[in-house]
Design a protein around this motif. Structure first.
Motif, PDB file in Angstrom:
ATOM      1  N   GLY A 121      32.306  72.071 -16.431  1.00 46.83           N
ATOM      2  CA  GLY A 121      32.322  71.043 -17.471  1.00 46.83           C
ATOM      3  C   GLY A 121      30.959  70.382 -17.595  1.00 46.83           C
ATOM      4  N   LEU A 143      39.661  73.565 -15.077  1.00 49.73           N
ATOM      5  CA  LEU A 143      38.994  72.437 -15.718  1.00 49.73           C
ATOM      6  C   LEU A 143      38.447  72.750 -17.106  1.00 49.73           C
ATOM      7  N   GLU A 151      42.995  65.858 -17.661  1.00 49.24           N
ATOM      8  CA  GLU A 151      42.412  64.650 -18.256  1.00 49.24           C
ATOM      9  C   GLU A 151      41.036  64.343 -17.673  1.00 49.24           C
ATOM     10  N   LYS A 152      40.149  63.866 -18.557  1.00 45.23           N
ATOM     11  CA  LYS A 152      38.848  63.342 -18.132  1.00 45.23           C
ATOM     12  C   LYS A 152      38.749  61.903 -18.649  1.00 45.23           C
ATOM     13  N   GLU A 153      38.393  60.994 -17.753  1.00 49.24           N
ATOM     14  CA  GLU A 153      38.362  59.570 -18.113  1.00 49.24           C
ATOM     15  C   GLU A 153      36.928  59.044 -18.077  1.00 49.24           C
ATOM     16  N   TYR A 154      36.581  58.252 -19.096  1.00 51.27           N
ATOM     17  CA  TYR A 154      35.216  57.755 -19.263  1.00 51.27           C
ATOM     18  C   TYR A 154      35.217  56.256 -19.551  1.00 51.27           C
ATOM     19  N   THR A 208      41.456  65.303 -23.131  1.00 49.62           N
ATOM     20  CA  THR A 208      41.898  66.549 -22.502  1.00 49.62           C
ATOM     21  C   THR A 208      41.092  67.735 -23.032  1.00 49.62           C
ATOM     22  N   GLY A 210      36.640  68.901 -24.057  1.00 49.25           N
ATOM     23  CA  GLY A 210      35.255  68.534 -23.778  1.00 49.25           C
ATOM     24  C   GLY A 210      34.286  69.179 -24.733  1.00 49.25           C
ATOM     25  N   ARG A 231      31.556  58.999 -16.565  1.00 50.32           N
ATOM     26  CA  ARG A 231      32.846  59.642 -16.294  1.00 50.32           C
ATOM     27  C   ARG A 231      33.330  59.182 -14.917  1.00 50.32           C
ATOM     28  N   ARG A 233      36.797  59.834 -13.791  1.00 50.70           N
ATOM     29  CA  ARG A 233      37.955  60.573 -13.263  1.00 50.70           C
ATOM     30  C   ARG A 233      38.066  61.927 -13.937  1.00 50.70           C
ATOM     31  N   ILE A 234      38.459  62.944 -13.155  1.00 47.62           N
ATOM     32  CA  ILE A 234      38.844  64.249 -13.684  1.00 47.62           C
ATOM     33  C   ILE A 234      40.170  64.594 -13.026  1.00 47.62           C
ATOM     34  N   PHE A 256      42.939  68.898  -8.892  1.00 47.78           N
ATOM     35  CA  PHE A 256      42.665  68.423 -10.242  1.00 47.78           C
ATOM     36  C   PHE A 256      43.931  68.485 -11.082  1.00 47.78           C
TER      37      PHE A 256
END
Length: 256
Positions: A121, A143, A151-154, A208, A210, A231, A233-234, A256
């Protein structure tokens, strides 16, 4: 027994679909004679039917267990992948001296862990936060595979016009609604996202997918300017207390 009349698939692709390894790993295992199809040692490029029995030599499993996944707190100014335009790749930070002392893993760093280490990613050069680097094709597929739903959190600091403080009350609710669902990039609609205010100057995005520079481009479409992006969290793995510019191993109990 495999059905010889059924449509076939290239063996390395089938192994990746089954979650056994990445396509690249599959080719390596096949070349080493570690893969059997219906009892016979497979060759590179072989096609297999859906019902074919695929057996993997224990040596391949041992090789896979030695592979590492590294979590890096990437600073601004490093590119995720190969060096470009004079900027260093994030993997250059993976050194013995930058290994976080708070790492609970018992693994020790060795130069061999850098071989085949690749980002799973992107994280833009002007963004910071959690970056995953892995030798394990299964992790990469989970991923960044086409069917990934991780999920990826920013945390995203934003400006509205000239305002960089107290931004939240200035942003129309319709802009936030569009960020959550209804935008397209490069002619393709974006998947729904969770977007909420973390504080008056910062939004929290949960995606979800990228796409390239996705959050920055999403914000531009609704009149917001990104001032900072991190970022945190992944999937279930968080940045936590990992210091900027340092790294740790993905623990054996982490997924993950």
């Amino acid at each position: 027994m495999s059905d010889t009349h059924a449509p076939t698939t290239r063996l390395n692709k089938r192994m990746a679909e089954l979650g056994l390894c990445s396509r690249r790993e599959a080719d390596e295992w096949i070349a080493r004679g570690w893969v059997r199809v219906d009892g016979r040692v497979a060759g590179i490029g072989v096609q297999v039917a859906p019902g074919a029995r695929i057996d993997i030599d224990p040596a391949a499993r041992g090789h896979q267990q030695e592979q590492v996944t590294i979590l890096l707190h990437k600073p601004v100014g490093y590119v995720s992948g190969q060096a470009e335009d004079g900027y260093q790749p994030a993997a250059a930070l993976v050194q013995a001296r930058s290994h976080w002392r708070g790492d609970a893993s018992r693994q020790r760093f060795s130069p061999g862990q850098l071989r085949g280490l690749a980002p799973a990613g992107r994280l833009d050069i002007d963004s910071t936060g959690l970056l995953v680097l892995t030798q394990d094709g299964r992790v990469a597929r989970r991923l960044i595979g086409e069917d990934s739903t991780v999920e990826k959190e920013y945390l995203v600091r934003v400006a509205w016009g000239e305002a960089t403080v107290g931004v939240q009350p200035l942003v129309p609710p319709a802009a936030l609604a569009k960020l959550r669902h209804g935008l397209s990039l490069d002619g393709r609609p974006l998947k729904p996202a969770r977007v909420d205010w973390q504080n008056p100057e910062q939004l929290r995005f949960v995606l979800t997918e990228g796409r390239k520079r996705q959050i920055r481009r999403m914000c531009e479409l609704v009149g917001l300017k990104v001032m900072g992006l991190k970022r945190v969290r992944i999937g279930a793995v968080t940045l936590g207390q990992l210091p900027l510019g340092q790294w740790r191993y993905l623990g054996p109990d982490e997924r993950f």
